[in-house]
Design an enzyme around this catalytic site. Sequence first.
Site, PDB file in Angstrom:
ATOM      1  N   ARG A   1       0.850  -1.182   0.000  1.00 28.59           N
ATOM      2  CA  ARG A   1       0.000   0.000   0.000  1.00 28.59           C
ATOM      3  C   ARG A   1       0.890   1.238   0.000  1.00 28.59           C
ATOM      4  NH1 ARG A   1      -2.170   0.618   4.555  1.00 28.59           N
ATOM      5  NH2 ARG A   1      -1.934  -1.436   5.488  1.00 28.59           N
TER       6      ARG A   1
ATOM      7  N   GLY B   1      -3.099  -4.922  -4.843  1.00 25.84           N
ATOM      8  CA  GLY B   1      -4.487  -5.030  -4.373  1.00 25.84           C
ATOM      9  C   GLY B   1      -4.910  -3.964  -3.376  1.00 25.84           C
TER      10      GLY B   1
ATOM     11  N   CYS C   1       0.800  -8.471  11.362  1.00 24.16           N
ATOM     12  CA  CYS C   1       1.116  -8.672  12.783  1.00 24.16           C
ATOM     13  C   CYS C   1       0.336  -9.850  13.373  1.00 24.16           C
ATOM     14  CB  CYS C   1       0.812  -7.413  13.577  1.00 24.16           C
ATOM     15  SG  CYS C   1       1.972  -6.080  13.242  1.00 24.16           S
TER      16      CYS C   1
ATOM     17  N   ASP D   1     -10.065  -9.353   8.194  1.00 24.40           N
ATOM     18  CA  ASP D   1      -9.476  -8.030   7.931  1.00 24.40           C
ATOM     19  C   ASP D   1     -10.337  -6.825   8.315  1.00 24.40           C
ATOM     20  OD1 ASP D   1      -7.223  -6.590   7.077  1.00 24.40           O
ATOM     21  OD2 ASP D   1      -8.049  -6.270   5.092  1.00 24.40           O
TER      22      ASP D   1
ATOM     23  N   ASN E   1       5.691  -9.346   1.125  1.00 22.19           N
ATOM     24  CA  ASN E   1       4.262  -9.022   1.128  1.00 22.19           C
ATOM     25  C   ASN E   1       3.513  -9.817   0.043  1.00 22.19           C
ATOM     26  OD1 ASN E   1       2.010  -7.624   2.171  1.00 22.19           O
ATOM     27  ND2 ASN E   1       2.168  -6.030   0.594  1.00 22.19           N
TER      28      ASN E   1
ATOM     29  N   ARG F   1       1.094 -12.492  -1.511  1.00 19.52           N
ATOM     30  CA  ARG F   1      -0.217 -12.791  -0.911  1.00 19.52           C
ATOM     31  C   ARG F   1      -0.945 -13.901  -1.634  1.00 19.52           C
ATOM     32  NH1 ARG F   1      -2.442  -8.793   2.937  1.00 19.52           N
ATOM     33  NH2 ARG F   1      -0.685  -7.453   3.437  1.00 19.52           N
TER      34      ARG F   1
HETATM   35  C1  SPV Z   1      -3.319  -4.713   4.987  1.00 19.53           C
HETATM   36  O1  SPV Z   1      -2.243  -4.268   4.551  1.00 19.53           O
HETATM   37  O2  SPV Z   1      -3.780  -4.383   6.084  1.00 19.53           O
HETATM   38  C2  SPV Z   1      -4.078  -5.685   4.197  1.00 19.53           C
HETATM   39  C3  SPV Z   1      -3.741  -5.879   2.815  1.00 19.53           C
HETATM   40  O3  SPV Z   1      -4.994  -6.258   4.702  1.00 19.53           O
HETATM   41  S1  SPV Z   1      -4.153  -4.517   1.862  1.00 19.53           S
HETATM   42  O4  SPV Z   1      -5.136  -4.948   0.897  1.00 19.53           O
HETATM   43  O5  SPV Z   1      -2.939  -4.125   1.210  1.00 19.53           O
HETATM   44  O6  SPV Z   1      -4.697  -3.475   2.695  1.00 19.53           O
HETATM   45 MN    MN Z   2      -5.549  -5.303   6.595  1.00 18.52          MN
END
Ligand code: SPV
Ligand code: MN
Length: 628
Positions: free
Chosen positions: A88, A223, A274, A291, A386, A388
Amino acid sequence: MVNEAKDILKQRLSAQHYERLIAIENSKLLRFVADAVELTNPASVYVCTDSPEDIEHVRELAVKTGEEIPLNIKGHTCHFDGYNDQGRDTFSTRYLLPAGSTLGESLKSVEKQAGTKEVRDLLKNSMAGREMLVSFWTLGPVGSEFAIPCVQITDSPYVAHSESLLYRPGYEQFRKIAASPDFFRFLHSEGELENGVSKKYQSRRVYIDLEEEMVYSVNTQYGGNTMGLKKLALRLAIQKASREGWLAEHMFVMGVHGPNDRVTYFTGAFPSACGKTATSMLRGQTIVGDDIAYLRKKNARMCCVNVEKGIFGIIQDVNSKDDPVIYKALTSPMEVIFSNVLIADRKPFWLGMGCDLPAEGVNFSGKWFKGKKGPEGNEISPAHKNARYCLSIPDLDNCDPALDDPQGVSVGGIVYGGRDSDTWVPVEQAFNWAEGIILKGACLESETTAATLGKQGVRTFNVMSNIDFVSIPIGRYVQNNLDFAKGVEKPPLIFSVNYFLRDKNNKYLNGMADKLIWILWAELRVHNEVNAITTPTGFIPFYDDLARLFNQHLQKDYTKDDYVRQFTVRVPENLEKLDRVEKVFTYQVPDTPEIIFITFDIARTRLKDAAQKLGEYISPFDLPGKQF
Ligand code: SPV
Ligand code: MN
């Protein structure tokens, strides 16, 4: 206006796809799609209904365009994001705010008019030569009070395909809401591609328009930057929830299985990478979500749903021993999209999978071989940290039956946990709701991880693990959480957990599997079935209870030495943490509610009084029954 939109759509869409849009009878939707078509100028437009044929079209397109590569197991594919597009982008993700307004210093924004122009300029003709996909999804169980309809426009079949695994269908839902303007909109384009990945990643932008409840995303594929319903929608939902009196949280939801087949639902907020997914997937328990959760009050209870129905999880360290359910899914014929793993012989490989990795293959850097160096001169890891997997929860053996319950599940306990090497004990119950929100949730800190771009291992403030997504002033956000227990008959108990405690030699004080014991202990606390020791920071388990749980559930002897090492109250570290977090609230959160500072003072006094009587490092054996 709407007639103009209809004219554009009629010209640019085939009759079949035009009819699909018109059937929804929503002028805001028609204007959104028409504007996106004019702006991005795709070669064709495909409007997806909820039918399996349309999802199949998206799946096939992902393979045809090369965005996904079929692997050796039926239903498995792999997608690669660009070398510089692996997490991200918290820097280029910004709120579009009218001139002169702010959400507080810590939330990045850009002036709305200028920002909108900037991102729309980047989107101009960005879909030329490609097919635009318009798809409809629902956040939360379809038709429930929690549900928010969403429309996603993207030129990435990988994004649309992932969303089909992660979200509940929405086309029929849109037909039901008809003219209502109450839905979220997402417009994404990966922009110009080079070797299949976004070329202009330096012009990557994710701009969030809170007033319009819409998000623009461009020149990125990862994503978390592109799937609108994930973290982009969470930012919109936090604001909507604040307006309407509910909560949108970065939380898993799971059924914890107590004695006599009892199931108690827990939510848990952990910063990215985490242990949130690993906790929701604990052996013997059932998963609702890993999530994002929405929480509402119903009949004096706190209820919550998983916003999603799938998992976009970190694959590193998933192996048959530590994560048997996920590992089985990742090695069985079912629909799975791997991303940024290493591919060799059409098989996916990742770090910590429990076997040797091949010395060459294809990864996020292209053709890869052991020792290959990146542009910065460092050795490129075979799979990204990272990397996935993306799959649907109903495809898992441990899917909780309440996943789609429109009422949600009643929350018994909440856990907060961060990456903390030296302060918090492995599990601790807050004295009450307000202390839980303030001293556990609002005090969360974590060391940064590969889930976001930038330096790793830096300890940062991460209120409720939601700092990246909070879209209202932080003080108000904490106050909303504090107020949320009002009118609830038995507010959930709040716990902190810490899986990352280390000794002086940097060695972890706990095994990976121990987290099961902490959550089972918390479940017993919810039902008043175990006593606890009062410490200056909260209630912790008695040794005997943990020894019994370790023995029963992990067939492990839990020693008193381990217990003391793990559960010693570390007064200096706790005081330092309070000071650090207080500083953030003092200097960066102008609307901090006074109760936060008052609670910090109370916590500090408790710690200092205890240290005076018992020393700076207090063994739990010195504490039983003591009240401070
Ligand atoms: C996170 O980074 O908290 C995730 C994956 O769950 S993301 O889709 O990159 O936000
Ligand atoms: Mn997340």
